[in-house]
Enzyme design. Structure first.
Site, PDB file in Angstrom:
ATOM      1  CG  ASP A   9      -1.690   1.225   1.450  1.00 29.43           C
ATOM      2  OD1 ASP A   9      -2.250   1.723   0.455  1.00 29.43           O
ATOM      3  OD2 ASP A   9      -1.753   1.728   2.594  1.00 29.43           O
ATOM      4  CG  ASP A  11      -1.862   7.515   0.565  1.00 32.40           C
ATOM      5  OD1 ASP A  11      -0.906   8.262   0.312  1.00 32.40           O
ATOM      6  OD2 ASP A  11      -2.873   7.439  -0.162  1.00 32.40           O
TER       7      ASP A  11
HETATM    8  C1  BG6 Z   1      -5.874   5.875  -0.176  1.00 30.25           C
HETATM    9  C2  BG6 Z   1      -5.965   6.552   1.170  1.00 30.25           C
HETATM   10  O1  BG6 Z   1      -4.570   5.442  -0.384  1.00 30.25           O
HETATM   11  O2  BG6 Z   1      -6.229   6.800  -1.203  1.00 30.25           O
HETATM   12  C3  BG6 Z   1      -7.330   7.160   1.358  1.00 30.25           C
HETATM   13  O3  BG6 Z   1      -5.709   5.584   2.180  1.00 30.25           O
HETATM   14  C4  BG6 Z   1      -7.655   8.102   0.206  1.00 30.25           C
HETATM   15  O4  BG6 Z   1      -7.344   7.858   2.580  1.00 30.25           O
HETATM   16  C5  BG6 Z   1      -7.552   7.325  -1.100  1.00 30.25           C
HETATM   17  O5  BG6 Z   1      -8.968   8.621   0.334  1.00 30.25           O
HETATM   18  C6  BG6 Z   1      -7.857   8.203  -2.321  1.00 30.25           C
HETATM   19  O6  BG6 Z   1      -6.861   9.161  -2.438  1.00 30.25           O
HETATM   20  P1  BG6 Z   1      -6.909  10.401  -3.425  1.00 30.25           P
HETATM   21  O7  BG6 Z   1      -5.486  10.914  -3.395  1.00 30.25           O
HETATM   22  O8  BG6 Z   1      -7.270   9.874  -4.766  1.00 30.25           O
HETATM   23  O9  BG6 Z   1      -7.890  11.360  -2.889  1.00 30.25           O
HETATM   24 MG    MG Z   2      -2.847   3.060   3.648  1.00 26.39          MG
END
Ligand code: BG6
Ligand code: MG
Length: 216
Positions: A9, A11
């Site tokens: 993963d 984030d």
């Molecule tokens: C995920 C995060 O990796 O990405 C979420 O854990 C986030 O918190 C999701 O909402 C979507 O991200 P983005 O950058 O497309 O808004």
């Molecule tokens: Mg994550």
């Protein structure tokens, strides 16, 4: 297990951007007078931008408060705040143990991929100078369903040419662990607030990641 691939993963695993998603949602929620705290935030990890906003609205009994267009405008604002935070990322923000693990995997002939539903994943990996460390990156553009659906992990396994049962997924979120297990893979949980499915291996930080330990 006969591990042939590691699927990360992004984030909260490769980099601590989970805190920036939290801060951006918190600003928007405060502005709109909506309740939002760390507990609600746990439910947003691994979940798409729109679904995240819908969860915040559900928690506030406010699902009907905004129309579709307004919701699109508001999540775009959240993203503007988030993009502002990640514009300051540098390679020194890669979390402890991640570079070592990707290097060890390469040396041992294991494939590596990133499974992130974030539309910002390519920009984050590029700011960290980490893109070239992975054989494949599955971002939001390549999948139609958010975690906990297993789709993104299965897309990675397929692209790497490795059977799911030979893949190890590394996640910091409950939705992510559910997705890995539903894909038939081994799950490593990093500091995950477990409420449903248990990871196979529980670690308190990425610094504890060790190739032998997670593939044994
Ligand atoms: C995920 C995060 O990796 O990405 C979420 O854990 C986030 O918190 C999701 O909402 C979507 O991200 P983005 O950058 O497309 O808004
Ligand atoms: Mg994550």
């Amino acid at each position: 297990m006969n591990a042939k691939a590691l699927i990360f993963d992004l984030d909260g695993v490769i980099v601590d951007t989970a805190k920036y998603h939290f801060l951006a949602w918190k600003s928007l929620a405060d502005e709109l007078g909506l309740f939002f705290d760390e507990n609600v935030n746990e439910r947003l990890k691994g979940v798409s931008r729109m679904r995240s906003f819908e969860i915040i609205l559900e928690v506030n009994d406010a699902s009907e408060r905004f129309g579709e267009e307004e919701k699109q405008r508001l999540i775009a604002r959240k993203n503007d705040l988030y993009v502002e935070y990640i514009s300051r990322l540098t390679p020194s923000d890669v979390l402890d143990g991640i570079r070592e693990l990707t290097d060890a995997a390469r040396e041992r002939g294991l494939k590596t991929a990133v499974a992130s539903v974030s539309k910002n994943a390519p920009a984050v990996l590029s700011a960290l100078k980490m893109r070239e460390k992975f054989d494949y990156v599955a971002d939001a553009a390549k999948v139609s369903r958010s975690k906990p659906d297993p789709e993104i992990f299965l897309v990675c396994a397929e692209a790497l040419g490795v059977e799911p049962q030979c893949c190890v997924g590394i996640e910091d979120s409950q939705a992510g662990i559910e997705a890995i297990k539903a894909a038939g893979m081994r799950a490593v949980g990093i500091n995950v607030a477990v409420t449903s499915v248990e990871p196979d291996i529980v670690l308190s930080s990425t610094a504890e990641l060790d190739l032998d330990k997670i593939t044994a």
